[in-house]
Motif scaffolding. Structure first.
Motif, PDB file in Angstrom:
ATOM      1  N   GLU A  82       0.957  -1.168  -0.144  1.00  0.00           N
ATOM      2  CA  GLU A  82       0.019  -0.205   0.163  1.00  0.00           C
ATOM      3  C   GLU A  82       1.009   1.068  -0.067  1.00  0.00           C
ATOM      4  O   GLU A  82       0.364   2.096  -0.089  1.00  0.00           O
ATOM      5  CB  GLU A  82      -0.770   0.223   1.204  1.00  0.00           C
ATOM      6  CG  GLU A  82      -2.321  -0.594   1.051  1.00  0.00           C
ATOM      7  CD  GLU A  82      -3.212  -0.468   2.144  1.00  0.00           C
ATOM      8  OE1 GLU A  82      -2.864  -0.475   3.401  1.00  0.00           O
ATOM      9  OE2 GLU A  82      -5.040  -0.914   1.640  1.00  0.00           O
TER      10      GLU A  82
ATOM     11  N   ILE B  75       2.007   2.339  -3.099  1.00  0.00           N
ATOM     12  CA  ILE B  75       0.268   3.289  -4.628  1.00  0.00           C
ATOM     13  C   ILE B  75       0.525   4.522  -3.600  1.00  0.00           C
ATOM     14  O   ILE B  75       0.453   5.305  -4.670  1.00  0.00           O
ATOM     15  CB  ILE B  75      -0.684   3.030  -3.507  1.00  0.00           C
ATOM     16  CG1 ILE B  75      -0.166   0.788  -4.208  1.00  0.00           C
ATOM     17  CG2 ILE B  75      -1.896   3.363  -4.381  1.00  0.00           C
ATOM     18  CD1 ILE B  75      -2.046   0.411  -4.302  1.00  0.00           C
ATOM     19  N   TYR B  76       0.921   4.898  -2.291  1.00  0.00           N
ATOM     20  CA  TYR B  76       0.446   5.919  -1.849  1.00  0.00           C
ATOM     21  C   TYR B  76       1.319   7.329  -2.364  1.00  0.00           C
ATOM     22  O   TYR B  76       1.499   8.258  -2.488  1.00  0.00           O
ATOM     23  CB  TYR B  76       0.199   5.424   0.017  1.00  0.00           C
ATOM     24  CG  TYR B  76      -1.392   5.386  -0.182  1.00  0.00           C
ATOM     25  CD1 TYR B  76      -2.346   5.450  -0.497  1.00  0.00           C
ATOM     26  CD2 TYR B  76      -1.289   4.274   0.693  1.00  0.00           C
ATOM     27  CE1 TYR B  76      -3.347   4.540  -0.054  1.00  0.00           C
ATOM     28  CE2 TYR B  76      -2.206   3.654   1.625  1.00  0.00           C
ATOM     29  CZ  TYR B  76      -3.362   3.872   0.449  1.00  0.00           C
ATOM     30  OH  TYR B  76      -4.841   2.422   1.500  1.00  0.00           O
ATOM     31  N   HIS B  77       2.821   6.350  -2.189  1.00  0.00           N
ATOM     32  CA  HIS B  77       4.138   7.002  -2.430  1.00  0.00           C
ATOM     33  C   HIS B  77       4.685   7.137  -3.602  1.00  0.00           C
ATOM     34  O   HIS B  77       5.818   7.974  -3.727  1.00  0.00           O
ATOM     35  CB  HIS B  77       5.104   6.861  -1.495  1.00  0.00           C
ATOM     36  CG  HIS B  77       4.753   6.970   0.027  1.00  0.00           C
ATOM     37  ND1 HIS B  77       4.073   6.018   1.084  1.00  0.00           N
ATOM     38  CD2 HIS B  77       5.000   8.050   0.953  1.00  0.00           C
ATOM     39  CE1 HIS B  77       4.233   6.346   2.088  1.00  0.00           C
ATOM     40  NE2 HIS B  77       4.037   7.565   2.247  1.00  0.00           N
ATOM     41  N   SER B  78       3.925   6.815  -4.457  1.00  0.00           N
ATOM     42  CA  SER B  78       4.162   6.936  -6.109  1.00  0.00           C
ATOM     43  C   SER B  78       3.932   8.244  -6.554  1.00  0.00           C
ATOM     44  O   SER B  78       3.206   8.891  -5.444  1.00  0.00           O
ATOM     45  CB  SER B  78       3.748   5.765  -6.577  1.00  0.00           C
ATOM     46  OG  SER B  78       2.082   6.047  -6.982  1.00  0.00           O
TER      47      SER B  78
ATOM     48  N   GLU C 290      -4.855   8.139 -10.312  1.00  0.00           N
ATOM     49  CA  GLU C 290      -4.542   6.306 -10.642  1.00  0.00           C
ATOM     50  C   GLU C 290      -3.743   5.874  -8.948  1.00  0.00           C
ATOM     51  O   GLU C 290      -4.126   4.537  -9.234  1.00  0.00           O
ATOM     52  CB  GLU C 290      -3.236   6.430 -11.301  1.00  0.00           C
ATOM     53  CG  GLU C 290      -3.393   6.695 -12.794  1.00  0.00           C
ATOM     54  CD  GLU C 290      -1.777   7.713 -13.343  1.00  0.00           C
ATOM     55  OE1 GLU C 290      -0.966   8.194 -13.101  1.00  0.00           O
ATOM     56  OE2 GLU C 290      -1.522   7.494 -14.684  1.00  0.00           O
ATOM     57  N   LYS C 291      -3.960   6.306  -8.049  1.00  0.00           N
ATOM     58  CA  LYS C 291      -3.631   5.742  -6.994  1.00  0.00           C
ATOM     59  C   LYS C 291      -5.139   5.520  -5.968  1.00  0.00           C
ATOM     60  O   LYS C 291      -4.822   4.331  -5.808  1.00  0.00           O
ATOM     61  CB  LYS C 291      -3.081   6.759  -6.214  1.00  0.00           C
ATOM     62  CG  LYS C 291      -1.674   7.327  -6.174  1.00  0.00           C
ATOM     63  CD  LYS C 291      -1.072   8.700  -4.780  1.00  0.00           C
ATOM     64  CE  LYS C 291       0.974   9.092  -5.266  1.00  0.00           C
ATOM     65  NZ  LYS C 291       0.802   9.638  -4.087  1.00  0.00           N
TER      66      LYS C 291
ATOM     67  N   THR D 264      -5.219   1.742  -5.734  1.00  0.00           N
ATOM     68  CA  THR D 264      -6.081   1.084  -4.029  1.00  0.00           C
ATOM     69  C   THR D 264      -7.280   0.440  -3.905  1.00  0.00           C
ATOM     70  O   THR D 264      -7.506  -0.477  -3.233  1.00  0.00           O
ATOM     71  CB  THR D 264      -6.091   2.251  -3.082  1.00  0.00           C
ATOM     72  OG1 THR D 264      -5.228   3.235  -3.350  1.00  0.00           O
ATOM     73  CG2 THR D 264      -6.464   2.217  -1.531  1.00  0.00           C
TER      74      THR D 264
ATOM     75  N   LEU E 260      -6.480  10.731  -0.130  1.00  0.00           N
ATOM     76  CA  LEU E 260      -6.399  10.245  -1.132  1.00  0.00           C
ATOM     77  C   LEU E 260      -7.637  11.598  -1.359  1.00  0.00           C
ATOM     78  O   LEU E 260      -8.010  11.771  -3.576  1.00  0.00           O
ATOM     79  CB  LEU E 260      -7.093   9.428  -1.769  1.00  0.00           C
ATOM     80  CG  LEU E 260      -5.067   8.081  -1.847  1.00  0.00           C
ATOM     81  CD1 LEU E 260      -5.410   7.136  -2.280  1.00  0.00           C
ATOM     82  CD2 LEU E 260      -3.934   9.166  -2.404  1.00  0.00           C
TER      83      LEU E 260
END
Length: 168
Positions: free
Chosen positions: A89, A92-95, A101-102, A106, A149
């Motif tokens: 996870e 995803i959150y720090h991409s 897209e996040k 998620t 998000l």
């Protein structure tokens, strides 16, 4: 990384065999945890310690030296599973992906990773107080991340404000 995390989490347990930095002990405990996760995924909590010992090529008594109870083994395996889910996870959150897209990643991640846990095989898992508490905390963290998000999406004008308690 896994070795340091594992040592920090489990080396203080009374059933931890060997001395500090004992590589053989760490290796066998890692092998046990690696082997039990597929059994739990297949049989839920109904797997047999004897089957696990056979899969590993060790005696049942050796297995019980490392894990004097099935409950301790399940808790350690669950801790590893939750840690892996948190790491996935976090990616995803720090991409650098967009908020949209996040959010999509998620939702896809949650449906893919958590669908097996809806099986009746896992019903007893959540009856265990320590595991139920860890899962509750993990779910609360997920909600915080999803809300963050959604806030970003609202600020960027991508999402209309919604009554979140209806959805989350």
């Amino acid at each position: 990384n896994l070795k340091n995390w594992y040592y920090n989490c489990f080396s203080t347990r009374k059933h931890f065999l060997g001395t500090e930095g004992s590589g053989g002990v760490f290796f066998l405990k890692t092998q046990i945890l690696t082997a039990v996760i597929p059994l739990i995924k297949t049989y839920g909590l109904h797997f047999k310690m004897l089957d696990l010992a056979r899969d590993l090529g060790i005696s049942k008594s050796t297995l019980y030296q490392f894990y004097p109870s099935k409950q301790l083994l399940i808790e350690d395996a669950f801790n590893i599973l939750v840690r892996e889910l948190r790491e996935e996870e976090a990616k995803i959150y720090h991409s650098s992906a967009s908020v949209e897209e996040k959010l999509k990643a998620t939702m896809k991640f949650h449906s893919k990773k958590f669908e097996p846990f809806q099986s009746p095989l896992y019903a007893n898992l959540y009856a265990t107080p320590s595991i139920a508490d860890k899962m509750r905390k993990f779910n609360e963290e997920r909600i915080i991340h999803i809300n963050h998000l959604l806030d970003e999406g609202v600020q960027e004008g991508l999402i209309r404000p919604v009554q979140r308690d209806v959805f989350i």
